[in-house]
Scaffold this active site. Sequence first.
Site, PDB file in Angstrom:
ATOM      1  CB  SER A  54      66.964   0.746   9.120  1.00 17.52           C
ATOM      2  OG  SER A  54      67.412  -0.249   7.935  1.00 17.52           O
ATOM      3  CB  CYS A 110      60.318   0.423  16.066  1.00 16.58           C
ATOM      4  SG  CYS A 110      59.760  -1.499  15.923  1.00 16.58           S
ATOM      5  N   GLY A 123      63.984  -0.085   3.640  1.00 11.94           N
ATOM      6  CA  GLY A 123      63.108   0.075   3.560  1.00 11.94           C
ATOM      7  C   GLY A 123      62.712   1.381   2.408  1.00 11.94           C
ATOM      8  CD  GLU A 171      53.959  -6.183  10.166  1.00 15.91           C
ATOM      9  OE1 GLU A 171      54.121  -7.780   9.947  1.00 15.91           O
ATOM     10  OE2 GLU A 171      55.492  -5.588  11.251  1.00 15.91           O
ATOM     11  CD  GLU A 184      54.419  -1.432  11.014  1.00 18.85           C
ATOM     12  OE1 GLU A 184      54.947  -0.756  11.226  1.00 18.85           O
ATOM     13  OE2 GLU A 184      53.401  -2.232  10.099  1.00 18.85           O
ATOM     14  CG  ASN A 187      64.108  -5.243  16.993  1.00 16.57           C
ATOM     15  OD1 ASN A 187      63.553  -5.939  15.978  1.00 16.57           O
ATOM     16  ND2 ASN A 187      63.472  -3.871  17.236  1.00 16.57           N
TER      17      ASN A 187
HETATM   18  P1  ADP Z   1      68.715  -4.275  10.731  1.00 15.54           P
HETATM   19  O1  ADP Z   1      69.561  -3.528  11.618  1.00 15.54           O
HETATM   20  O2  ADP Z   1      67.567  -2.728  12.655  1.00 15.54           O
HETATM   21  O3  ADP Z   1      67.426  -5.643  11.527  1.00 15.54           O
HETATM   22  P2  ADP Z   1      68.110  -3.219   8.742  1.00 15.54           P
HETATM   23  O4  ADP Z   1      66.969  -2.465   7.979  1.00 15.54           O
HETATM   24  O5  ADP Z   1      69.433  -2.795   7.978  1.00 15.54           O
HETATM   25  O6  ADP Z   1      67.842  -3.302   9.693  1.00 15.54           O
HETATM   26  O7  ADP Z   1      67.613  -5.415   8.012  1.00 15.54           O
HETATM   27  C1  ADP Z   1      66.188  -5.707   8.634  1.00 15.54           C
HETATM   28  C2  ADP Z   1      66.627  -7.050   7.796  1.00 15.54           C
HETATM   29  O8  ADP Z   1      66.369  -7.157   6.357  1.00 15.54           O
HETATM   30  C3  ADP Z   1      67.764  -7.468   7.310  1.00 15.54           C
HETATM   31  O9  ADP Z   1      66.909  -9.627   7.618  1.00 15.54           O
HETATM   32  C4  ADP Z   1      68.333  -7.837   6.862  1.00 15.54           C
HETATM   33  O10 ADP Z   1      69.426  -8.198   6.669  1.00 15.54           O
HETATM   34  C5  ADP Z   1      67.625  -7.163   5.638  1.00 15.54           C
HETATM   35  N1  ADP Z   1      67.603  -6.770   4.867  1.00 15.54           N
HETATM   36  C6  ADP Z   1      68.685  -5.353   4.916  1.00 15.54           C
HETATM   37  N2  ADP Z   1      68.996  -4.775   3.218  1.00 15.54           N
HETATM   38  C7  ADP Z   1      68.071  -5.478   2.259  1.00 15.54           C
HETATM   39  C8  ADP Z   1      68.212  -5.450   1.082  1.00 15.54           C
HETATM   40  N3  ADP Z   1      68.602  -4.389   0.238  1.00 15.54           N
HETATM   41  N4  ADP Z   1      67.273  -5.644   0.485  1.00 15.54           N
HETATM   42  C9  ADP Z   1      66.623  -7.479   1.172  1.00 15.54           C
HETATM   43  N5  ADP Z   1      67.057  -7.235   2.390  1.00 15.54           N
HETATM   44  C10 ADP Z   1      67.463  -6.082   3.405  1.00 15.54           C
END
Ligand code: ADP
Length: 490
Positions: free
Chosen positions: A231, A286, A235, A466, A252, A154
């Site tokens: 998300s 966010c 997290g 941050e 975050e 985003n």
């Molecule tokens: P969004 O879809 O809002 O970007 P996500 O939390 O799904 O939020 O993803 C944020 C970032 O974290 C992205 O770069 C995603 O590829 C990465 N990500 C998602 N799941 C994992 C995981 N299990 N381990 C490490 N990185 C991840």
Amino acid sequence: MSDIPVFRNYIAGEWKAAASGAVMENRNPSNRDEIIGRFAASDAEDVKQAVDAAAEAYKTWGKGSAIARANILHKAATILESRIPEIGRELSREEGKTLKEGIGETTRAVQILRYYAGEAQQPSGEHYPSMNPATLLYTVREPLGVCGIITPWNFPIAIPAWKIAPALAFGNTVVFKPASLTPLCAVRLVEALAEAGLPAGVLNLVTGSAGKVGDPLVKDDRVVAVSFTGSNEVGGELRKTMGARGGKLQLELGGKNPAIVLADADLDQALMHVVNGAMMSTGQKCTATSRAIVDRRIADAFTEKLAQRIASIRVGDPLDPDTQMGPLIDDKAADRVAGEVKTAKEQGVTHVFGGERLSGEERERGAFVAPALFTNVDPSSRLGQEELFGPVLGVIPADGLDEAVAIANQVRFGLSASIFTRDLATALIFAQQAEAGIVHVNSETAGAEPQVPFGGMKGSSSYSREQGKAAREFFTQTKTVYIDLPPVAK
Ligand code: ADP
């Protein structure tokens, strides 16, 4: 088609394809037929190479001069600044926010690089008195080592900049995994830093999916710290992984940010900020405003004004200068938001309008959803509690300040909170009582400047902050040094 540009990973100072040769396509959310580029669909082998390179580079970068690091960040800022118009446009094509916002965000990334060029040159420790007057007692903040930077789509250039710039400024090396929906902005940021003269291996970019890139990155023991924005679900996963192996973690996460509008507020000012907070970036921040908690005495009149203003928002191609709101990030997100709106309607929440996928030739090609307004929202309902991450605003009437603050705080999140009032005492009481890491009086929940700490309370973050000077806390560790001299020979 041969005219589709191809972009690669950046590992050990070289632009290279994924070891497997796999590629992924990135499409324009305003027009799913338009492919923005083909990017490396990396896997654990590429992550390993990137961590190898970052670990090797750390041996010299971490011990080097902070002034030299500052100079590189400064140069990268100048390079990026010279490209703001093109990159801002690419950002809007890739992410879907309006051109004005795309340019604004790229400009923000420049400011952040410049800020950390300055911050790198600030004192990195403190001198203390000792019990022994002959002891020289001081602290020094040292880098952590290899940091994993995992970012969402985003803010595809600002968020990477505000994590990578301090990580590098304070002497760490980085493996950067951007969101798979916005790899082009990641490439552009890394290009600027590479061209500014970062030594090979100091910053490595690995594009690809969460499972194939993010997961091996956070599981690599050599990655001593991870800074993540995304998300709450992911997290939570990272907490387990990093907790189990004792790594440092910064999160975050989401928000369900309230804007309280009291009867004494300047209602035009409140209207502008509530609508901007809710609808800019198509509500995908966010820090977006998703709850307008309005004094019951003015709730109907204010809702009427909100309806007029929101109904007039021009939704369309973000590159068209007349557009005020672009698409959501992809069809999945648009369907999800439309589904949430439908569910809220079925649950009996008073729906003023909006939330449906938009029709018409141009809009059918992209992830467009009409901005939505609900009123008389029950604060404990799903709409009153959960982050929808889209252009959906719910009005919640409240009887006076105490009830408004209680409602504002009655969620698991605590990122940002606004109040609109002319009364100073009311503003100060709110600033004290709001369970939020960022408080605004008479401005929107989404405003955040780079020189001050950014982060949330409760479920919105991991108690770390941050940006600003706070970034040094996360990206360094403290060493305490006692120096006693041997007795001087007489
Ligand atoms: P969004 O879809 O809002 O970007 P996500 O939390 O799904 O939020 O993803 C944020 C970032 O974290 C992205 O770069 C995603 O590829 C990465 N990500 C998602 N799941 C994992 C995981 N299990 N381990 C490490 N990185 C991840």
